[in-house]
Design a protein around this motif. Structure first.
Motif, PDB file in Angstrom:
ATOM      1  N   SER A 166      -8.124  85.428  53.653  1.00  0.00           N
ATOM      2  CA  SER A 166      -9.565  85.150  53.612  1.00  0.00           C
ATOM      3  C   SER A 166      -9.968  84.101  54.640  1.00  0.00           C
ATOM      4  O   SER A 166     -11.004  84.222  55.291  1.00  0.00           O
ATOM      5  N   GLU A 183     -15.014 101.651  54.565  1.00  0.00           N
ATOM      6  CA  GLU A 183     -14.061 102.640  54.048  1.00  0.00           C
ATOM      7  C   GLU A 183     -12.712 102.013  53.697  1.00  0.00           C
ATOM      8  O   GLU A 183     -12.049 102.409  52.746  1.00  0.00           O
ATOM      9  N   TYR A 242     -12.347  98.735  52.857  1.00  0.00           N
ATOM     10  CA  TYR A 242     -12.638  97.891  51.695  1.00  0.00           C
ATOM     11  C   TYR A 242     -12.651  98.734  50.421  1.00  0.00           C
ATOM     12  O   TYR A 242     -12.095  98.348  49.394  1.00  0.00           O
ATOM     13  N   SER A 243     -13.253  99.911  50.504  1.00  0.00           N
ATOM     14  CA  SER A 243     -13.295 100.821  49.364  1.00  0.00           C
ATOM     15  C   SER A 243     -11.890 101.261  48.957  1.00  0.00           C
ATOM     16  O   SER A 243     -11.556 101.296  47.769  1.00  0.00           O
ATOM     17  N   HIS A 297      -9.087  99.590  49.513  1.00  0.00           N
ATOM     18  CA  HIS A 297      -8.432  98.413  48.923  1.00  0.00           C
ATOM     19  C   HIS A 297      -8.829  98.248  47.456  1.00  0.00           C
ATOM     20  O   HIS A 297      -7.978  97.986  46.595  1.00  0.00           O
ATOM     21  N   LYS A 298     -10.121  98.404  47.170  1.00  0.00           N
ATOM     22  CA  LYS A 298     -10.591  98.269  45.795  1.00  0.00           C
ATOM     23  C   LYS A 298      -9.953  99.313  44.885  1.00  0.00           C
ATOM     24  O   LYS A 298      -9.577  99.023  43.750  1.00  0.00           O
ATOM     25  N   LYS A 299      -9.806 100.534  45.386  1.00  0.00           N
ATOM     26  CA  LYS A 299      -9.208 101.600  44.573  1.00  0.00           C
ATOM     27  C   LYS A 299      -7.730 101.341  44.317  1.00  0.00           C
ATOM     28  O   LYS A 299      -7.248 101.529  43.196  1.00  0.00           O
ATOM     29  N   VAL A 321      -6.093  98.394  44.424  1.00  0.00           N
ATOM     30  CA  VAL A 321      -5.946  97.223  43.555  1.00  0.00           C
ATOM     31  C   VAL A 321      -6.360  97.567  42.125  1.00  0.00           C
ATOM     32  O   VAL A 321      -5.695  97.178  41.162  1.00  0.00           O
ATOM     33  N   GLY A 322      -7.431  98.328  41.980  1.00  0.00           N
ATOM     34  CA  GLY A 322      -7.867  98.748  40.647  1.00  0.00           C
ATOM     35  C   GLY A 322      -6.809  99.572  39.935  1.00  0.00           C
ATOM     36  O   GLY A 322      -6.550  99.390  38.737  1.00  0.00           O
ATOM     37  N   THR A 323      -6.169 100.459  40.663  1.00  0.00           N
ATOM     38  CA  THR A 323      -5.104 101.282  40.085  1.00  0.00           C
ATOM     39  C   THR A 323      -3.927 100.421  39.664  1.00  0.00           C
ATOM     40  O   THR A 323      -3.378 100.583  38.565  1.00  0.00           O
TER      41      THR A 323
END
Length: 95
Positions: A44, A54, A56-57, A59-61, A63-65
């Motif tokens: 950071s 795309e 970032y999206s 990464h979110k998926k 990490v969420g998984t």
């Protein structure tokens, strides 16, 4: 910064590097969040720009998984799933 990114890739890839394809990866015992939180401040602080939407999206998926697997205390044959998926992709690509 580069070392932090490399460490992040290695952490995310851990479930797929088991010694045997059918070995279960224990997400709850892996210490994923501890490992990631150690490198996040560096990433950071030294990033030049935020990732593209795309990425970032994605990464979110991912990490969420992983967080879901941790919460459920999942033990998954991740390497086997990856290898099977890759083989299916190669067949489709040839077809």
């Amino acid at each position: 910064m580069i070392e932090a990114h490399l460490a992040g890739v290695m952490i995310v890839g851990e479930p797929f590097r088991t010694s045997h394809p059918d070995e279960l990866y224990d997400f709850a015992a892996a210490g994923f969040m501890h490992k990631i939180t150690k490198i996040l401040p560096t990433m950071s602080k030294h990033r030049l720009t935020p990732p593209p939407p795309e990425i970032y999206s994605l990464h979110k998926k991912v990490v969420g998984t992983y967080l879901m697997c941790i919460k459920l205390r999942s033990k998954v044959p991740a390497r086997r799933i990856f290898e099977d998926t890759y083989e299916n992709w190669k067949r489709i690509k040839k077809g």
